[in-house]
Write an enzyme that holds these catalytic residues in place. Structure first.
Site, mmCIF file in Angstrom:
data_model
loop_
_atom_site.group_PDB
_atom_site.id
_atom_site.type_symbol
_atom_site.label_atom_id
_atom_site.label_comp_id
_atom_site.label_asym_id
_atom_site.label_seq_id
_atom_site.Cartn_x
_atom_site.Cartn_y
_atom_site.Cartn_z
ATOM 1 N N ASP A 43 15.651 -0.028 4.364
ATOM 2 C CA ASP A 43 15.913 0.277 2.947
ATOM 3 C C ASP A 43 14.802 1.151 2.347
ATOM 4 O OD1 ASP A 43 13.820 -1.482 2.686
ATOM 5 O OD2 ASP A 43 14.870 -2.913 1.394
ATOM 6 N N ASP A 116 -1.574 -13.086 -2.686
ATOM 7 C CA ASP A 116 -2.099 -12.571 -3.950
ATOM 8 C C ASP A 116 -1.493 -13.425 -5.061
ATOM 9 O OD1 ASP A 116 -3.173 -10.765 -5.838
ATOM 10 O OD2 ASP A 116 -2.805 -9.103 -4.464
ATOM 11 N N ASP A 218 -5.927 -12.447 -8.941
ATOM 12 C CA ASP A 218 -5.969 -11.222 -9.739
ATOM 13 C C ASP A 218 -6.841 -11.420 -10.986
ATOM 14 O OD1 ASP A 218 -4.503 -8.598 -9.811
ATOM 15 O OD2 ASP A 218 -3.835 -9.318 -11.765
ATOM 16 N N GLU A 275 -10.636 -11.251 -7.757
ATOM 17 C CA GLU A 275 -10.848 -9.869 -8.188
ATOM 18 C C GLU A 275 -11.565 -9.923 -9.530
ATOM 19 O OE1 GLU A 275 -8.362 -5.876 -9.419
ATOM 20 O OE2 GLU A 275 -7.759 -7.833 -10.158
ATOM 21 N N HIS A 340 -5.716 -1.223 -3.245
ATOM 22 C CA HIS A 340 -4.490 -0.585 -3.717
ATOM 23 C C HIS A 340 -4.606 0.009 -5.116
ATOM 24 C CE1 HIS A 340 -4.711 -4.517 -5.410
ATOM 25 N NE2 HIS A 340 -3.770 -4.198 -6.278
ATOM 26 N N ASP A 341 -5.747 -0.153 -5.766
ATOM 27 C CA ASP A 341 -5.924 0.378 -7.121
ATOM 28 C C ASP A 341 -6.855 1.584 -7.163
ATOM 29 O OD1 ASP A 341 -4.384 -1.568 -8.378
ATOM 30 O OD2 ASP A 341 -6.074 -2.946 -8.579
#
Ligand code: NOJ
Length: 553
Positions: A43, A116, A218, A275, A340-341
């Site tokens: 997908d 996460d 997070d 984080e 990823h940021d």
């Protein structure tokens, strides 16, 4: 041997510490952004079965744990960082069975699973928020942060969303504003509310009972806000022109993590990594504060300083040594170059044609420093940021700030598995464009090349695991980034390893009069087994070398 006095980082091993229970200190953790790792069902989006199919790859890399960016059910306004069901898996990634299969399959290969957990906010579609916004008298009103308007129906204070604009959204129906530190689709929960806290802890226990080995939490430094919702003071620092004093970093937040540690301690071998979201240049003292006394809050905490550094040996040295200086005696550091940021390290470190040479220096740094290394997927093959057109941007932050800032998608492009169509990531319509270097930079090609970056990583990881000095020893710096060189010893009992990293593109001399028998363990340039009688030699541009002390002369 000449005695040199220098600062070292020598936190003592904990009492009764066995390697298995502190795997999170001595192991290596690999971050997967699930959308982009491997698509098993065509997908165009990565999924859990895809990760299962790549467990052999991860096992060969010899990492100890995977941190999965969020896989819980989410409307994906912020790509999973907006959760609407904490106990379910989003269908785009699979289902609970797939997740359990992943835990089982990974555990068989001695790989642990870190989830996460996004608990500063939920999705606006979470049933708790739907209930909370029904009316000012809702039993769940206190689970979120609601406030009356200020003068002329203005927001209650000057707090800003991290993604831009006011952090407050007006809710016409219930006649109050709610707080959202990120998107308005991500309302902040109220951790001062005991019921909310208990509900969050139940979710933690639910996943611990399911066999999850740990959590990446997070934005831990945003969980508690000022009770009186005071305005942030003005500041000349351009970030919102505010001192971020009242909307985050409140001291009382630590109580939550002490309580959480008690929960975690009742499950053996589990961990948390927080984080601590700070703006450049990073704030190591704040990050380290989330370790509490070292064993009573979070197990690990991210400090962003290294991720905010460009290619400067001196800057990098200073940020590492500052970070260590704040780690409490019983605490343990972790180190990270990308996530990823943030832009991928190889892009951030620049270097054009020389970037892959820099990547090796950076890899040896990451894997020989004291503290748990975190590797961001693709870092091990040298993936770069992808260049994207406006129409390709998916990240809400990139869409908002284009073309000034393209957001975080450039660091989230699909894993480059081979030089086939879509880099072997999917047989479907790829969700985000690939980086255009995938024909040269990919897992298959690098696996076949003994001298590839991937094999360099594999060798480094293996060496780290074989040498106590590297995974649990002290860190004693000798060359502190002046003249482009960082060098340090890692020592444990009678094992001593010397690491020297040339960040410059010039040939240099290292002259350290540590007499003894020294043997090259691993190097970008020197021959393995080459011997020295003191640490004096020439080093090539971008050389990274590891040398072991064999004994006295
Ligand atoms: C930090 C996460 O790493 C980021 O991706 C996310 O957008 C914000 N927190 C909000 O959850």
């Amino acid at each position: 041997m000449k005695k040199i006095i220098h600062r070292s980082h020598n936190s003592k091993p904990l009492k009764n510490e066995d390697k298995k229970s502190v795997w999170w200190k001595y192991g290596i953790i690999y971050q997967i952004y699930p959308r982009s790792f491997y698509d098993s069902n065509g997908d165009g989006v990565g999924d859990i079965q895809g990760i299962i199919q790549k467990l052999d790859y991860l096992s060969e890399l010899s990492i100890d744990a995977i941190w999965l960016s969020p896989v819980n059910t989410s409307p994906m306004y912020d790509f999973g960082y907006d959760i609407l069901d904490y106990r379910e898996i989003d269908p785009i990634f699979g289902n609970l069975n797939d997740f359990h299969q992943l835990i089982e399959g990974a555990h068989k290969k001695n790989i642990r699973i870190i989830m996460d957990m996004v608990m500063n906010h939920t999705s606006h579609l979470h049933p708790w928020f739907i209930e909370s916004r029904k009316s000012a008298n809702s039993p769940k009103r206190g689970w979120y942060i609601w406030a009356d308007p200020g003068r002329n129906k203005r927001p209650p204070n000057n707090w800003r969303s991290a993604f831009g604009g006011s952090a407050w959204e007006w809710d016409e129906k219930s006649g109050q504003y709610y707080l959202h530190s990120f998107l308005k689709q991500q309302p902040d929960v109220n951790w001062r509310n005991e019921e909310l806290k208990a509900a969050m802890f139940d979710i933690i226990k639910y996943w611990l009972n399911a066999g999850v080995d740990g959590f990446r939490l997070d934005v831990v430094n945003w969980f508690i806000k000022d009770r009186h919702l005071r305005n942030n003071p003005f500041s000349l620092i351009p970030h919102h022109f505010q001192k971020l004093r009242y909307d985050r970093n409140r001291k009382s937040v630590h109580k939550i993590f002490r309580e959480l540690r008690t929960v975690m301690n009742s499950y053996p071998e589990r961990m948390t990594v927080g984080e601590v979201f700070t703006m450049p240049p990073g704030d190591p003292s704040l990050s380290a504060s989330y370790l509490g006394k070292g064993d009573d809050e979070l197990h690990l905490a991210f400090d962003f300083s290294l991720m905010y550094r460009f290619w400067s040996a001196r800057q990098i040295y200073k940020c590492i040594s500052r970070w260590y200086s704040h780690i409490p005696e019983r605490g343990w550091p972790c180190n990270v170059l990308s996530n990823h940021d943030q832009p991928r390290s190889i892009t951030r470190f620049g270097g054009g044609n020389e970037s892959k040479k820099r990547a090796r220096v950076a890899a040896m740094l990451l894997l020989t420093l004291k503290g748990t290394p975190f590797i961001y997927y693709g870092e091990e093959i040298g993936m770069k940021n992808t260049k994207l057109k406006k129409k390709d941007i998916k990240d809400p932050v990139g869409r908002l700030y284009w073309p000034l800032y393209t957001g975080r998608d450039p660091a989230r492009s699909p894993m480059q598995w081979s030089d086939e169509t879509n880099a072997g990531f999917t047989k479907g319509d790829i969700w985000l464009p690939l980086c255009n270097d995938y024909k040269e930079t990919n897992v298959r090609k690098e696996s076949e090349d003994t001298y590839s970056l991937l094999n360099f990583y594999k060798r480094l990881i293996k060496l780290r695991k074989e040498h106590k000095a590297l995974y649990m020893g002290s860190w004693e710096p000798v060359l502190k980034g002046y003249d482009g060189i960082i060098a340090y010893f890692r020592k444990f009992q009678d094992e001593t390893i010397f690491i020297v990293l040339n960040f410059s593109n010039k040939r240099k001399k290292v002259q350290l009069h540590y007499r003894g028998q020294w043997k090259v363990l691993f190097s970008t340039h020197k021959f393995i087994h080459e011997h020295f009688i003191e640490l004096s030699f020439k080093i090539s541009p971008y050389e990274a070398t590891m040398i072991k002390r064999l004994g006295d002369l």
